[in-house]
Motif scaffolding. Structure first.
Motif, mmCIF file in Angstrom:
data_model
loop_
_atom_site.group_PDB
_atom_site.id
_atom_site.type_symbol
_atom_site.label_atom_id
_atom_site.label_comp_id
_atom_site.label_asym_id
_atom_site.label_seq_id
_atom_site.Cartn_x
_atom_site.Cartn_y
_atom_site.Cartn_z
ATOM 1 N N GLU A 85 -33.744 -10.460 -100.982
ATOM 2 C CA GLU A 85 -32.721 -10.185 -99.973
ATOM 3 C C GLU A 85 -31.972 -8.888 -100.291
ATOM 4 O O GLU A 85 -31.686 -8.097 -99.416
ATOM 5 C CB GLU A 85 -31.739 -11.352 -99.885
ATOM 6 C CG GLU A 85 -30.732 -11.170 -98.788
ATOM 7 C CD GLU A 85 -29.893 -12.393 -98.532
ATOM 8 O OE1 GLU A 85 -30.010 -13.354 -99.311
ATOM 9 O OE2 GLU A 85 -29.137 -12.377 -97.561
ATOM 10 N N GLU A 86 -31.617 -8.707 -101.542
ATOM 11 C CA GLU A 86 -30.850 -7.518 -101.923
ATOM 12 C C GLU A 86 -31.689 -6.586 -102.778
ATOM 13 O O GLU A 86 -31.161 -5.836 -103.598
ATOM 14 C CB GLU A 86 -29.605 -7.929 -102.699
ATOM 15 C CG GLU A 86 -28.936 -9.164 -102.154
ATOM 16 C CD GLU A 86 -27.521 -8.899 -101.689
ATOM 17 O OE1 GLU A 86 -26.894 -7.992 -102.236
ATOM 18 O OE2 GLU A 86 -27.072 -9.601 -100.779
ATOM 19 N N GLY A 127 -31.082 -26.111 -101.441
ATOM 20 C CA GLY A 127 -30.551 -24.910 -100.804
ATOM 21 C C GLY A 127 -29.775 -24.138 -101.854
ATOM 22 O O GLY A 127 -29.288 -24.707 -102.835
ATOM 23 N N ASP A 148 -38.310 -23.034 -96.733
ATOM 24 C CA ASP A 148 -37.476 -22.038 -96.061
ATOM 25 C C ASP A 148 -36.267 -21.654 -96.900
ATOM 26 O O ASP A 148 -35.722 -20.572 -96.766
ATOM 27 C CB ASP A 148 -37.006 -22.580 -94.701
ATOM 28 C CG ASP A 148 -38.121 -22.498 -93.671
ATOM 29 O OD1 ASP A 148 -39.086 -21.773 -93.934
ATOM 30 O OD2 ASP A 148 -38.018 -23.169 -92.632
ATOM 31 N N GLN A 167 -31.680 -16.944 -104.299
ATOM 32 C CA GLN A 167 -32.916 -17.690 -104.040
ATOM 33 C C GLN A 167 -34.121 -17.110 -104.770
ATOM 34 O O GLN A 167 -35.186 -17.695 -104.766
ATOM 35 C CB GLN A 167 -33.194 -17.829 -102.540
ATOM 36 C CG GLN A 167 -33.327 -16.549 -101.786
ATOM 37 C CD GLN A 167 -32.014 -16.122 -101.196
ATOM 38 O OE1 GLN A 167 -30.996 -16.127 -101.865
ATOM 39 N NE2 GLN A 167 -32.006 -15.758 -99.941
ATOM 40 N N LYS A 194 -36.410 -18.476 -98.836
ATOM 41 C CA LYS A 194 -36.432 -17.209 -98.113
ATOM 42 C C LYS A 194 -35.002 -16.783 -97.791
ATOM 43 O O LYS A 194 -34.132 -17.627 -97.684
ATOM 44 C CB LYS A 194 -37.233 -17.377 -96.818
ATOM 45 C CG LYS A 194 -38.711 -17.603 -97.076
ATOM 46 C CD LYS A 194 -39.408 -17.806 -95.740
ATOM 47 C CE LYS A 194 -40.715 -18.546 -95.897
ATOM 48 N NZ LYS A 194 -41.193 -19.128 -94.653
ATOM 49 N N PRO A 195 -34.690 -15.527 -97.553
ATOM 50 C CA PRO A 195 -35.591 -14.395 -97.658
ATOM 51 C C PRO A 195 -35.811 -13.959 -99.104
ATOM 52 O O PRO A 195 -34.879 -13.965 -99.895
ATOM 53 C CB PRO A 195 -34.859 -13.316 -96.878
ATOM 54 C CG PRO A 195 -33.419 -13.694 -96.965
ATOM 55 C CD PRO A 195 -33.357 -15.160 -97.113
#
Lengths: 409, 365
Positions: free
Chosen positions: B175-176, B240, B168, B34, B171-172
């Motif tokens: 993340e990594e 998504g 949304d 993302q 997000k997040p």
């Protein structure tokens, strides 16, 4: 001179190549599939049923009459092991190539959804460039075969697929216990480890054999008709339970999918005395994580009007309105909590709490992701906060009950 | 050298459409999930660095095309070998772009048409453009820039108005951590599309406003990077992350999701128009430079005479480059990004710059 001829030749060739009729399909060679139903037979094979628009009958309405004698749809069934195979094999009974670009409804029988789940059928729908995953609604046939829903003729809309779609849309807009799910929504929910899908169910009232006859439509009160009924709860792609009424609506509150609805509260022993029409709402779900344990807070803000009053009550008093608001908040909160408890018992995260946790703290999510559905979600602490606002009271200030009561005094 | 001149504005439109072409089609920076849009922006910064390398070389030899100064820098034998390798590289990339364009059309719109016919028709148009020369191509890009801007702005508006955007999905963030983003930038996004501007080293000598080249180049790369990051973010927020990475052409799927007022839907043609126009510029530039390089290396007097034979080579190469869609994709990720692109887009230009630096220092002394 030579060049001129060459150029002319090039132009001529282009005239043939650019005319765009390579894989042309004439309308008269297509059968437009308006709905697609999937069942499971005793041997565990799929049964696909297509509902094809009967061109003569549907267009006949324009010329006046004529349309009534013919059914507006033609229905064929075929048995097979995968969708593409069945789509090919159905042509043995069709004179025209089936065309799926206008299929706006897919019905899946509850039996199939329980036993095989949705996963085996979704790939074809996504991969095929004819199907539109963003506009094709998916519904579950509840307590009946999917093919029964597809072949039942309807009165308001000539095409049963349109009738079902519009019924669903209307119920979603006015009642808020059902929800339109397109194929792509379902795919997204199934793939997310932190969310499970809910899909609206439809039942068939009456004898399915009668429903496919044109005569059945000549009655003022139909004996056979489809009806939206409850939400199917899924887990790992398989149907595990149904939710109805307030639980279904509570679920949609949390999912922020309520468009408009009526909530009634009790008032001094009178049951469902005051009806409140929710005009708009906004629900936010957030997560806080302490010591690696997530906690969910749901905050709902509803705005609406007083729709009906059955008791003598002074609606011109701000304090009374505030009291009603408090009662409403309690009622909605109750509904939401009931839905959450139900889902926790089912161990299926239909609200997408997992996604919220994932967004809030990806590291914690990584640790709890595997056991999310079965333990973490089921024991999750959920805090609900509802803010209900009454904006207006309609075309009357005080109710006629108030006047009656005063006269009686 | 062809006696042609293009303006700084024409360079801008060429470079911008070039960067957008075919990059619009595919999923960019898959590995960053993302955060892909951030990877695109980072790759854009990398693109600035690469542009500076090319620009320095251009400053040393403002009138010479690379095929000539390579021979001056590295000696006639090594220079010719490297120049020949560059020609092969240009031709190979031109063929892969053509193939990718054809595959896109067959998958999304023309399932029953053999890809050869689509590729042949497309290359015919491009041969004709290249035959007419760089001035015609630049003027075409000026017109197309206007059309593409109009299409892009309207499609952005439609996507926003249709209410499909769900922030949304982005997000997040991180993340990594940052490492997968940086890894993606250097193994993928830097080379496609930003690194491919190596091709413009052949075009820069034609620009008549020397002083504006730097500013124009940076502006075009910056703008294309911004647009691509925006499209990437839009794809992810609408579809998504899962569906974005599983779609071969996520932008097409995003556009298919548009449903406005009950009748504004199925706008696939928007996507196909946008991609065809930008891919036309990209492939024309690639093919033009291929033709020009061959004519420089082998001293062919009229480069346009090479357009037809080389066009046929590119066409047949595009058919031979892979036997199926999966193989085509694998070649990008396992061969191009790993061996070919870093070599031709980064290592060789840096090497040339170092040599040029020392040679010119000697001269100054």
């Amino acid at each position: 001179m030579n060049r001129k001829w060459f150029f002319l030749l090039l132009l001529t060739i282009n005239a043939f190549l650019l005319s765009g009729c390579w894989s042309k399909r004439e309308l008269t060679d297509l059968s437009i599939v308006s709905a697609y139903a999937l069942d499971l037979n005793e041997e565990g094979q799929y049964v696909a049923t297509v509902q094809i628009v009967n061109p003569g009958s549907v267009a006949g309405g324009l010329q006046g009459g004529g349309g009534q004698s013919l059914a507006p749809i033609i229905v064929y069934s075929v048995t097979g092991d995968n969708l593409s195979d069945m789509d090919a094999r159905i042509t043995k009974t069709l004179s025209r190539t089936p065309y799926y670009a206008h299929t706006n409804l897919i019905i899946i029988s509850d039996e199939l959804a329980k036993e095989k789940g949705l996963l085996p059928i979704l790939d074809e729908l996504e991969r095929d460039s004819e199907f539109r995953t963003s506009t094709t609604t998916i519904i579950i046939a509840k307590d009946t075969k999917a093919q029964n829903l597809i072949r039942t003729l309807t009165d308001m809309e000539k095409l049963p697929s349109l009738q079902l779609n519009k019924t669903l849309e209307t119920a979603e807009k006015n009642l808020g216990e059902n929800v339109t799910r397109h194929v792509h929504d379902v795919v997204n929910d199934i793939l997310s480890t932190g969310k499970e899908p809910v899909i609206t169910g439809f039942t068939l009232n009456g004898d399915p054999e009668q429903g496919k006859k044109m005569e059945s439509l000549q009655l003022a009160e139909l004996e056979v008709f489809p009806q939206a009924d409850g939400l199917a709860v899924f887990k790992n792609g398989k149907l595990i339970n149904w939710i109805h009424g307030e639980t279904a609506r509570g679920t949609l509150w949390v999912r922020n999918e309520i468009k408009m609805t009526i909530t009634s509260i009790n008032w001094k022993k009178e049951k469902k005395a005051i009806a409140y029409k929710v005009m708009r709402q906004k629900t936010k779900v957030s997560a806080t994580i302490t010591n690696g344990i997530p906690k969910i807070s749901i905050s709902t803000r509803a705005e609406g009007d007083i729709a009906e009053v059955k008791v003598p009550i002074n609606l011109t008093d701000v304090h009374v309105i505030e009291n009603i608001e408090k009662e409403l908040e309690k009622d909605i909160k109750n509904e939401i909590e009931k839905a959450v408890r139900h889902a926790q018992k089912d161990k299926s995260d239909i609200f997408g709490f997992g996604e919220v946790v994932h967004r809030t703290d990806p590291k914690v999510w990584k640790k709890i992701e595997k056991e999310w559905d079965n333990s973490t979600f089921a024991e999750l602490e959920v805090d609900v906060k509802v803010d209900a606002l009454i904006r207006r009271t309609g075309l009357r200030n005080n109710s006629l009950h108030t006047t009656l009561k005063k006269e009686g005094e | 050298m062809e006696k042609a001149k293009i303006s700084a504005y024409q360079l801008f439109t060429l470079l911008l459409l070039f960067e957008l072409g075919s990059a619009l089609v595919y999923t960019l920076a898959n590995g960053a999930k993302q955060d892909a849009w951030m990877a695109v922006l980072m790759a854009m910064v990398g693109g600035f660095c690469l542009f500076f390398i090319h620009y320095r070389l251009y400053c040393y030899y403002p009138n010479l095309p690379p095929m000539e100064y390579m021979q001056m820098l590295l000696g006639p034998v090594l220079g010719k070998i490297i120049a020949f390798l560059f020609i092969l590289y240009f031709m190979y990339v031109a063929a892969t772009i053509l193939r990718g364009f054809g595959e896109m059309l067959v998958i999304s719109a023309y399932p029953a048409t053999p890809i050869f016919f689509i590729n042949a028709l497309f290359i015919l148009v491009i041969i004709y453009t290249v035959y007419k020369g760089i001035e015609v191509l630049s003027r075409t890009s000026e017109v197309l820039f206007f059309v593409v801007s109009l299409l892009a702005v309207s499609i952005f508006l439609l996507i926003i108005l249709s209410g499909n955007i769900n922030m949304d999905n982005l997000k997040p963030v991180f993340e990594e951590g940052v490492s997968p983003i940086i890894k993606t930038v250097f193994t993928d996004t830097l080379y496609f599309p930003f690194g491919q501007m190596i091709i413009f080293t052949m075009i820069l000598p034609y620009v008549n406003e020397r002083k504006k080249v730097k500013r124009t180049g940076l502006l075009a790369i910056g703008m294309s990077g911004f647009v691509l990051a925006l499209i990437t973010a839009m794809n992810i927020s609408v579809l998504g992350i899962d569906r974005t990475t599983r779609s071969p052409f996520p932008f097409l799927t995003t556009i298919q999701m548009i449903e406005l007022a009950g009748f504004l839907e199925r706008l696939d043609v928007y996507f196909i128009l946008l991609v065809t126009l930008t891919a036309f510029v990209k492939l024309s530039v690639f093919f033009y430079v291929t033709v020009l390089s061959v004519s420089h290396l082998f001293h062919v007097k009229h480069p346009s005479h090479l357009a037809y034979p080389l066009g046929m080579v590119v066409l047949f190469l595009s058919m031979a480059v892979a036997s199926n869609w999966t193989e085509y994709n694998q070649e990008w990720f396992k061969v191009e990004y790993v061996y070919i692109d870093p070599l031709f887009q980064v290592i060789l230009p840096i090497f040339l710059l170092i040599v040029a630096f020392f040679k010119n220092r000697k001269k100054a002394v």
